[in-house]
Structures are given as C-alpha cells and as structure tokens.
Design a protein around this motif. Structure first.
Motif, PDB file in Angstrom:
ATOM      1  N   GLY A  10     -24.659  -9.619  60.838  1.00 36.81           N
ATOM      2  CA  GLY A  10     -24.990  -9.675  59.427  1.00 36.81           C
ATOM      3  C   GLY A  10     -26.447  -9.461  59.104  1.00 36.81           C
ATOM      4  N   ALA A  11     -27.215  -8.893  60.030  1.00 38.45           N
ATOM      5  CA  ALA A  11     -28.647  -8.683  59.790  1.00 38.45           C
ATOM      6  C   ALA A  11     -28.852  -7.863  58.519  1.00 38.45           C
ATOM      7  N   ALA A  12     -29.813  -8.292  57.689  1.00 45.69           N
ATOM      8  CA  ALA A  12     -30.096  -7.598  56.438  1.00 45.69           C
ATOM      9  C   ALA A  12     -30.972  -6.371  56.639  1.00 45.69           C
ATOM     10  N   ASP A  13     -31.664  -6.289  57.759  1.00 45.89           N
ATOM     11  CA  ASP A  13     -32.488  -5.132  58.100  1.00 45.89           C
ATOM     12  C   ASP A  13     -32.158  -4.709  59.515  1.00 45.89           C
ATOM     13  N   VAL A  14     -31.913  -3.417  59.692  1.00 43.25           N
ATOM     14  CA  VAL A  14     -31.562  -2.884  61.002  1.00 43.25           C
ATOM     15  C   VAL A  14     -32.527  -1.748  61.322  1.00 43.25           C
ATOM     16  N   PHE A  15     -32.978  -1.712  62.576  1.00 47.33           N
ATOM     17  CA  PHE A  15     -33.960  -0.718  63.011  1.00 47.33           C
ATOM     18  C   PHE A  15     -33.400   0.065  64.193  1.00 47.33           C
ATOM     19  N   PRO A  16     -32.466   0.985  63.934  1.00 47.57           N
ATOM     20  CA  PRO A  16     -31.898   1.746  65.046  1.00 47.57           C
ATOM     21  C   PRO A  16     -32.976   2.549  65.774  1.00 47.57           C
ATOM     22  N   GLY A  17     -32.880   2.577  67.100  1.00 52.94           N
ATOM     23  CA  GLY A  17     -33.743   3.443  67.882  1.00 52.94           C
ATOM     24  C   GLY A  17     -33.156   4.837  67.933  1.00 52.94           C
ATOM     25  N   ASP A  47     -20.703 -13.714  68.138  1.00 53.09           N
ATOM     26  CA  ASP A  47     -19.720 -14.244  67.185  1.00 53.09           C
ATOM     27  C   ASP A  47     -18.328 -13.906  67.707  1.00 53.09           C
ATOM     28  N   PRO A  48     -17.759 -14.763  68.540  1.00 57.36           N
ATOM     29  CA  PRO A  48     -16.496 -14.449  69.220  1.00 57.36           C
ATOM     30  C   PRO A  48     -15.311 -14.234  68.290  1.00 57.36           C
ATOM     31  N   ASN A  49     -15.448 -14.525  67.000  1.00 61.12           N
ATOM     32  CA  ASN A  49     -14.325 -14.340  66.077  1.00 61.12           C
ATOM     33  C   ASN A  49     -14.170 -12.893  65.619  1.00 61.12           C
ATOM     34  N   LYS A  50     -15.109 -12.038  65.953  1.00 56.29           N
ATOM     35  CA  LYS A  50     -14.995 -10.639  65.545  1.00 56.29           C
ATOM     36  C   LYS A  50     -15.234  -9.720  66.738  1.00 56.29           C
ATOM     37  N   TYR A  51     -14.954  -8.447  66.524  1.00 52.91           N
ATOM     38  CA  TYR A  51     -15.100  -7.474  67.600  1.00 52.91           C
ATOM     39  C   TYR A  51     -16.566  -7.281  67.975  1.00 52.91           C
ATOM     40  N   TRP A  52     -16.791  -6.888  69.223  1.00 53.07           N
ATOM     41  CA  TRP A  52     -18.146  -6.768  69.762  1.00 53.07           C
ATOM     42  C   TRP A  52     -19.007  -5.748  69.028  1.00 53.07           C
ATOM     43  N   TYR A  53     -18.357  -4.752  68.423  1.00 53.81           N
ATOM     44  CA  TYR A  53     -19.098  -3.631  67.844  1.00 53.81           C
ATOM     45  C   TYR A  53     -19.467  -3.842  66.379  1.00 53.81           C
ATOM     46  N   ASN A  54     -18.914  -4.858  65.726  1.00 60.31           N
ATOM     47  CA  ASN A  54     -19.142  -5.024  64.297  1.00 60.31           C
ATOM     48  C   ASN A  54     -20.142  -6.130  63.976  1.00 60.31           C
ATOM     49  N   SER A  55     -21.099  -5.784  63.128  1.00 64.16           N
ATOM     50  CA  SER A  55     -22.034  -6.777  62.614  1.00 64.16           C
ATOM     51  C   SER A  55     -21.400  -7.598  61.501  1.00 64.16           C
ATOM     52  N   VAL A  56     -20.578  -6.931  60.668  1.00 64.12           N
ATOM     53  CA  VAL A  56     -19.908  -7.597  59.546  1.00 64.12           C
ATOM     54  C   VAL A  56     -18.475  -7.103  59.467  1.00 64.12           C
ATOM     55  N   GLN A  57     -17.538  -8.031  59.233  1.00 65.61           N
ATOM     56  CA  GLN A  57     -16.141  -7.722  58.957  1.00 65.61           C
ATOM     57  C   GLN A  57     -15.713  -8.546  57.749  1.00 65.61           C
ATOM     58  N   ASN A  58     -14.900  -7.953  56.878  1.00 60.37           N
ATOM     59  CA  ASN A  58     -14.516  -8.685  55.675  1.00 60.37           C
ATOM     60  C   ASN A  58     -13.167  -8.215  55.164  1.00 60.37           C
ATOM     61  N   VAL A  80     -16.662  -9.791  40.018  1.00 58.94           N
ATOM     62  CA  VAL A  80     -16.836  -8.335  40.030  1.00 58.94           C
ATOM     63  C   VAL A  80     -18.329  -8.016  39.993  1.00 58.94           C
ATOM     64  N   GLY A  81     -18.733  -7.125  40.885  1.00 60.13           N
ATOM     65  CA  GLY A  81     -20.132  -6.748  40.966  1.00 60.13           C
ATOM     66  C   GLY A  81     -20.924  -7.537  41.982  1.00 60.13           C
ATOM     67  N   SER A  82     -20.330  -8.575  42.556  1.00 59.14           N
ATOM     68  CA  SER A  82     -21.034  -9.345  43.586  1.00 59.14           C
ATOM     69  C   SER A  82     -20.987  -8.602  44.912  1.00 59.14           C
ATOM     70  N   ILE A  83     -21.932  -8.943  45.778  1.00 63.51           N
ATOM     71  CA  ILE A  83     -22.129  -8.185  47.019  1.00 63.51           C
ATOM     72  C   ILE A  83     -21.485  -8.893  48.202  1.00 63.51           C
ATOM     73  N   VAL A  84     -20.666  -8.156  48.938  1.00 58.50           N
ATOM     74  CA  VAL A  84     -20.045  -8.661  50.163  1.00 58.50           C
ATOM     75  C   VAL A  84     -21.021  -8.551  51.329  1.00 58.50           C
ATOM     76  N   ASP A  85     -21.682  -7.412  51.412  1.00 54.61           N
ATOM     77  CA  ASP A  85     -22.594  -7.137  52.527  1.00 54.61           C
ATOM     78  C   ASP A  85     -23.702  -6.236  52.026  1.00 54.61           C
ATOM     79  N   ASN A  86     -24.901  -6.445  52.541  1.00 52.62           N
ATOM     80  CA  ASN A  86     -26.058  -5.636  52.136  1.00 52.62           C
ATOM     81  C   ASN A  86     -26.947  -5.431  53.352  1.00 52.62           C
ATOM     82  N   VAL A  87     -27.334  -4.201  53.635  1.00 51.95           N
ATOM     83  CA  VAL A  87     -28.187  -3.934  54.788  1.00 51.95           C
ATOM     84  C   VAL A  87     -29.112  -2.769  54.487  1.00 51.95           C
ATOM     85  N   THR A  88     -30.317  -2.842  54.985  1.00 53.92           N
ATOM     86  CA  THR A  88     -31.274  -1.744  54.910  1.00 53.92           C
ATOM     87  C   THR A  88     -31.439  -1.157  56.301  1.00 53.92           C
ATOM     88  N   VAL A  89     -31.184   0.134  56.420  1.00 50.53           N
ATOM     89  CA  VAL A  89     -31.294   0.837  57.697  1.00 50.53           C
ATOM     90  C   VAL A  89     -32.619   1.583  57.701  1.00 50.53           C
TER      91      VAL A  89
END
Length: 659
Positions: free
Chosen positions: A378-385, A424-435, A484-493
């Motif tokens: 759920g990181a709000a900022d991501v810095f892909p290499g 976070d063992p409740n979700k898959y290894w590859y996902n930061s957020v699931q909803n 309505v209009g509320s945010i589920v997930d927000n991230v800056t890449v």
C-alpha cells in the motif's frame, strides 16, 4: 477616431479614408464585412445509430464509428461549436468521408471516418450521415496538445452478465456520469475489455453505448474474451494503427476469435499500446506463438515510437497479477512467463488490465519478480528502478459482476506462483493492494512530467444501480465512510533517473503574433487646400495622407501589402473622376520589411486610371523581419479647369492583404 484591426492566415481588411476638396479635404471612415451562404441537398433517408467517438493516432485526430440502415455515401461533418448558429452547421464546416461495409453481426452497415487536423483548446460539434439523414449533433473539446493530462480507466462493464441488461446499463451510465463529472477535463476513456456479455448481442452493445460520454470523450477500446466471438466489437470500434494479421487476431484459427488486433497511438506524453490478449496460443500444437507475436509487436512499436513519449503504457484484457477468480488460471500464468521480462526490458511503465472484476495494484515487478523486497504494501509513493513495471487490474465499472478475492496458495513466489506476500500473508506476493467491496469503481491516471499518479475511485456504493448487489450479493462498503468519489487506493509512481539529475522545462506555444494597421495619431480630414490654376488649363491641389502604421509580429513572416483606391469626388450632384488623384508612396519609418509602392500619376498626366483603381502603398515579401513600419504618401490632384466650382469629397479605401 482611430480604428485598428489584425489579420491571421488569409485575410483581407478594408478601411476608408474620406477626402474632400475646395478643392479638397481628406479624412477617415471604415468598412469591413463578409458573407457566407450554405446549401443543402436531400439524400435517401437513413437511420444512424451506435455513434461512438474513438481515439485517433494522436491528439489531432478522432475516429468516429457508427451503424447505418442504408449502404449510402456518408461522412462526418465538423465545425467549431462557436460557429454553430441555431443548430445549423456553417458553410465552412469540414467533412470527412466514411468507409464501411455490411454488418456481419446484425442488419445494416457499419461506417467509420477519421477526423484530422484538430486544433488544441477548441470545442467542436459533429454529426454523421448525409444531407437529409444526419445524426443528432454531438460535441467534444480538445485540450492543450502538450503537457499534463488525466485519463480514466474502466474495467469490464460486461453488459448483460448480471442477467439484467438494463440494470447493468444503469450502473455503467452512472459510473461514466460520476467519473466525468468529477474529472470534466479528462482526455481519454480507456477500456479494459469485456464491453458486453455476448459478443453478437446488439441489445447489449446498445446498452454499452448508451452513455453520452462515449460521444464526448475519445474511447480507447480494448477487446476482452467476451467481445471476440463476432464482428460487433470491431464494427463498433475502429482503432488506429491496427495490425489484424493472424498472430494478433486469431492465430490463424478460423473457429477462434472474430475481432481484435494490436494497435498503438501516442497521446501527448504517453505511448499507448493495446494488444488482443485473447490471441495467445495455437490450439493445434499448444505453442505460445500468439504471446511471442505480441511481444514482437510491442518491441517493434517501442523501438520505433518509444522516443516520442515520456511514458509507455500497455493495455490488454487478461490480468496476469489479479487477486480473484482468474488469478490461478493457467493461461495467465503462461502470460507471466511470456510477457514480464520483455516488458521490463522494453521500459514499460504501467500495464492496465481487466478480466478479474476486482481491483489490484502490483508491486514494482521486474522480470516477473518483485523488484524491491522491501517495498511496503500500500505504499503511497513507488520508485521503480530500471525495468520496474506497475500492473493494475480494474474492478467492474457497471456492477454487473464481481469476483471475490482468493486466498494465496502454496505455489510460492516464482514467476507462476500464487503464494502469500511475506509482508502481508493474506494477499498474493505480487500485489501491493487488493480490494473487493462489491461496489463500482474506476481508475484515474494523472500523467505528469515527473510522475504518474494513480487512484482507484468509488463510483458507487452498495445502493442501486449495482446489479450484482441488487440480485443478492453481499456488500461490504460503508456509504458514510466510503461514499461515491472516495479513494480506494492512491499511489504516485516516480520515474527512475539513475545517478544523474533530470532537468525539465516546459516551453509553451509561442504567441502566433498579429498583423494589422492603423492611422498614426489623430485621423482628421486631410486638407488639400484650394486648388490652384496652372497655365490656364487645369487645377492642382497637393497634400499628404494621414500616415499608416503597420505592425507584424507573426512568426510565419508571411507577405503583406497595403493598397488603396478612391471613388469619384462629389459635391451634391456635381462630380469628377477619382482617376484625377495620384500619389507618391514612401516609407517614413522602416520595419517589417516595408517597401514603398510605385508612384501613380493623375490621369490628367497620363490618361490612366490614377487612384480610381487599387494601387500599392507598401508591401513586404515572405520571410521579412517582424516589426512595424510607418507608410505615407504625397497626394497630387490635377483636374481640368472645366470642373464646376464646389467643395468635393471622395473616400480612400485602404485594403490590407496577408496570408
């Protein structure tokens, strides 16, 4: 009074200077006008339906697709909305001829045409059909063709999948209404595929295309597995730069897909590549030639056009990092093997997908593995290499069908694995957020020079329109806290800049500049005084015109000219010809490439036409420098001594020409 004007492109401006003589006075008036007329011709009555505005090859294009009841010559008619008067298109409206064929999924005929040469920051109106059989008039607007913008991404409307087409339509319409009301300047509506439940059900397609927004915002159509069973998808969506050869279409299997192809376009700072992920392997030998072909296609497009954009975004239907029912599908596991390393090597920034009717945002994935093991859920900022890719799965935009999130299994964190996330063992290894809340949502992507900002936004609550919940599915949304209009997930890449520092500057479009002229100072009557008798044979009077100021700040450096002519001199019912007036032009202040026109003699001297015909005061050639000039002219009036006594006046009409 001083009057001024300017011209751009091809233009003609006329103003009048009034002259009188007692022989003579000279002063100023003005005149300017034009007229347009329109004609229409009747055509065979034709019913137009299913109009949809699609994206073009770049910002200056749109592709419009529609159905027609008759196989007649048809077109798009387009004009700036400001020029539409009482619903009527002006004579200056432009037309774009349509092409098409008989429909194979329904009766009638399909048509499409490409609008080109659009101007930025302009509201346009358009209609399709022919004289006597036009569709209603629709409208769209263009934004700045450079810089930041937003686009909206929608997952699987799949109209009809709930069993109630009209409820699905209501949810789809409401999502588009909510999304565009909140983001009126969004520039693209991007589809994740599965527009309908049944590929050839035209009632479902009619419901999918019911929202007016699909005629107001360009649609980026993606083909889903429910769209491939017939021709309706491609009859409703004609896409730019599309390759429909077998590996991207149906892998040469006549019994397989019936619509599709891979396509690309550049929109401002994003290279979009949209692929038909339904075509992924040959059923005859089990090979994955389809995926290999897609990789080759994406590679070719990136190599040829990647330098034209700052960001590279892939769109296709089958989510390879989804959290719900399709997460463990073998074909998606295969796509992970076939796609992920290639996408990392090609510098893809983001992949947008549908298919699993749930929302997920992956960690930064490189070569099929989590790039940075320390990246937090759920990181709000991501810095892909280098090679880091963000994969996004969109939830249902209509509420017709939701898939519940599945728990991780024991297959681990390998490229085909669906094991748990160590953080976070409740979700898959590859996902930061699931909803999954069983509410409608859409994804907003803000394209900025130094980042991509992604948000998953609720477009509904548990309440109707939400067909699946209306049919008995549970709902975990709390409208009070998650409206309505509320945010589920927000991230800056954030982009990878290496060890250096990136420097950016935004350069705006230069001002187009203007061309115009005006009178220098007070525009009083020019007094030629009392005509003097010469040699007992003629009268002569002299004077100077009020100087003309010319300014030209246009970047085009187009040629210009100022010319003038006079009418007859009159005093009540007495008159004499304006041809008796001549002049000698000169340049008072040089600039803007100005050169004086040739002297014109009074017809008394050379039996010519004097200033009764248009004569050049000054002009400049193509490529002249920008700037200003002051033009003047000495006036010379010679008239026979047979002219009756009186106080005469005429009008000197000034004409400015530029291209």
């Amino acid at each position: 009074m001083t009057l001024s004007t300017s011209t751009r492109a091809s233009a003609l401006v006329r103003r009048r200077l009034v002259a009188g003589v007692v022989a003579g006075f000279l002063g100023m008036g003005a005149a300017l006008g034009s007229g347009l007329t329109a004609t229409a011709s009747a055509a065979e009555s034709t019913t137009i339906s299913s109009v949809i505005l699609g994206v073009g090859a770049n910002e200056t294009q749109r592709i419009v697709t529609w159905y027609s009841s008759a196989d007649t010559a048809q077109k798009i008619q387009l004009a700036p909305t400001a020029e539409i008067v009482n619903g009527e298109f002006p004579a200056s409206a432009v037309s774009f001829d349509a092409v098409g064929a008989a429909n194979t999924s329904t009766t009638g005929f399909n048509r499409h045409a490409t609008i080109s040469n659009l101007r930025e920051k302009t509201a346009y109106s358009y209609r399709v059909g022919a004289e006597g059989s036009w569709s209603p008039t629709y409208a769209f607007k263009t934004q700045d063709f450079e810089g930041d913008y937003d686009f909206l991404f929608f997952g699987d409307p799949q109209i009809g999948s709930s069993g109630d087409r009209l409820k699905d339509q209501a949810g789809w319409e409401d999502t588009l209404k909510v999304a565009t009301a909140a983001n009126p300047n969004a520039e693209l509506l991007v589809s994740g595929g599965d527009h309908v439940e049944s590929a050839n059900d035209e009632g479902q397609w009619t419901s999918f295309m019911a929202p007016d927004q699909l005629r107001q915002y360009p649609v980026v159509a993606t083909i889903g597995n429910h769209d491939v069973g017939g021709k309706s998808y491609e009859q409703h969506h004609f896409t730019p730069n599309t390759d429909r050869t077998a590996p991207y279409y149906d892998n040469g299997n006549p019994a397989g897909t019936k619509s599709g192809g891979d396509y690309w376009f550049v929109y401002k700072d994003v290279l979009f590549i949209d692929i038909n992920s339904n075509s992924y392997k040959l059923p005859t030998d089990g090979s994955n030639a389809g995926d290999a072909a897609h990789v080759a296609y994406v590679t070719d497009v990136v190599n040829k056009h990647g330098s034209e954009a700052k960001w590279k975004v892939l769109v296709y239907h089958h989510s390879i990092y989804s959290p719900a029912s399709h997460a463990t599908d073998n074909d998606n596991k295969q796509r992970r093997e076939d796609f992920t390393t290639a996408f990392s090597n090609l510098g893809i920034d983001m992949v947008l997908q549908g298919h699993d009717h749930s929302y997920s945002r992956s960690y930064s994935i490189k070569n099929g593995q989590k790039e940075n093991p320390a990246e937090k859920p759920g990181a709000a900022d991501v810095f892909p290499g280098p090679g880091g890719v963000i994969y996004v799965t969109a939830n249902s935009a209509s509420g017709s069908k939701y898939y519940d999130i599945k728990k991780p299994d024991t297959t681990g964190t390998g490229i085909r694995g669906n094991g748990p996330d160590p953080l976070d063992p409740n979700k898959y290894w590859y996902n930061s957020v699931q909803n999954q809340e069983h509410v409608r949502s859409y994804v907003k992507v803000q394209v900025r020079g130094d980042k991509l900002v992604l948000a998953n936004i609720r477009s509904g609550t548990c309440a109707a329109p939400n067909a699946s919940v209306e049919n008995g599915l549970s709902c975990v949304n709390t409208p009070e806290g998650q409206p309505v209009g509320s945010i589920v997930d927000n991230v800056t890449v954030h982009p990878f800049n290496g060890d250096g520092q990136s420097i950016q500057v935004n350069v705006p479009n230069p001002a187009p500049g203007e061309f115009g002229w005006t009178i220098d100072g007070y525009n009083g009557l020019v007094d030629l005084g009392t005509a003097q008798e010469r040699n007992g044979t003629y009268f002569q009077a002299n004077g100077k015109i009020n100087p003309i100021l010319v300014s030209d700040s246009r970047r085009s450096l187009a040629p210009w000219s100022i010319s003038a002519n006079v009418g007859d001199f009159t005093d009540a019912e007495k008159t004499f010809s304006g041809s008796y007036l001549g002049w000698t032009p000169y340049v008072l202040d040089a600039g803007a490439g100005a050169e004086a026109g040739a002297p014109i003699l009074s017809s008394y001297d050379d039996q010519g036409k004097g200033l009764s015909v248009s004569s050049a005061l000054g002009a400049a050639a193509q490529g002249h420098p920008r700037g200003g000039a002051k033009l003047g002219a000495d006036l010379d009036l010679k008239i026979p001594d047979s002219i009756a006594k009186g106080s005469y006046r005429t009008t000197l009409t000034i004409t400015a020409l530029s291209s």
